[in-house]
Design a protein around this motif. Structure first.
Motif: not given
Length: 277
Positions: A62, A64, A107, A109, A119, A121
């Motif tokens: 993914s 981030k 995270v 998603r 993702d 954060t």
């Protein structure tokens, strides 16, 4: 080492790049999320992180994306990263769907057809150079993606462009084996332990696996933020996977027949290895 085997490694590594169209779709979505977060959460900014920023992402991984949230959200969630993740998921669900807390509670998603998973954060800027990111246990860990990107790029330059590719090859093995090891731990293990990149990839893989037998269990420090990273593997299960990989890579390395060697490496690294050979 047969030239055809080294060529197969090169083609395999080249095929581990992120798919351009799916990446572009995820980047565009991250831009929309960034604008939304600035308006709805008073986010002060955002930046990319993880394996994408380090240059080591596999097509299955993914993207981030760190959202900088202020002290207001930090303290309203009682400094608890899990609470902040679920707060972020709730807010995101009002605009984007589906939104799920994933990756061990680190995270939120966002998934959509035709794009890499995104993702998100929640990230807190510290007074020093660096940031805080959820650690999966309700607390926080220190990160510094910008510095991390710099040290990985330096390693890539010193390896004459083979470090990123080799990391991806090792991560492809881990994926093929059922993901027994923490992928970031593997990246750091390559970063710290592999320096002689002039060897053929086959020799590098076998040597790396042999070194894992010596260094596991082990904890490594992130070179950018100093956080301790573990292998993340059950010692018995991980050792079994590793022993099987060492045996298979040894057979492949010492196989004189190129076609047979490629077949052995394929069973270790994945069906796309040596495709067309």
């Amino acid at each position: 080492m047969p030239e055809s085997v080294e060529k197969a490694f090169g083609l395999f590594a080249a095929g581990l790049s992120l798919p351009a169209e799916q990446l572009q779709a995820a980047l565009e979505k991250s831009s929309r999320v960034n604008n939304w977060a600035r308006q709805r959460l008073n986010s002060s900014g955002s930046f990319y992180g993880g394996s994408y920023r380090r240059g080591t992402a596999l097509p299955q991984e993914s993207l981030k994306f760190h959202l900088l949230l202020g002290a207001k959200h930090y303290f309203s969630c009682n400094e608890n990263s899990t609470k902040m993740l679920f707060f972020l998921r709730k807010k995101l669900s009002e605009e984007f769907s589906p939104a799920d807390v994933r990756a061990g509670g680190t995270v939120v998603r966002l998934s959509s057809p035709g794009a890499l998973d995104l993702d998100l954060t929640p990230t807190i800027k510290t007074s020093r150079q660096g940031y805080l990111s959820p650690n999966g246990q309700g607390g926080w860990c220190r990160i510094n993606p910008g510095k991390e990107e710099t040290v990985f790029k330096k390693k890539e330059e010193l390896s004459a462009g083979r470090f990123y590719k080799f990391v991806k090859i090792i991560k492809a093995w881990n994926l093929r084996a059922g993901h027994p090891f923490n992928v970031y731990f593997l990246e750091l293990l390559v970063y710290y332990r592999v320096n002689d990149f002039v060897k053929p990839y086959a020799e590098l893989v076998h040597s790396f696996l042999m070194s894992m037998r010596l260094f596991l269990p082990e904890f490594l420090n992130c070179p950018a933020a100093g956080e301790v990273i573990s292998s993340g593997a059950n010692s018995a299960a991980g050792q079994k996977v590793l022993d099987e990989a060492i045996n298979l890579s040894s057979r492949a390395l010492h196989e004189d027949n190129p076609a047979e060697a490629i077949s052995l490496w394929r069973s270790l690294l994945g069906d796309s290895f040596g495709a067309g050979n």
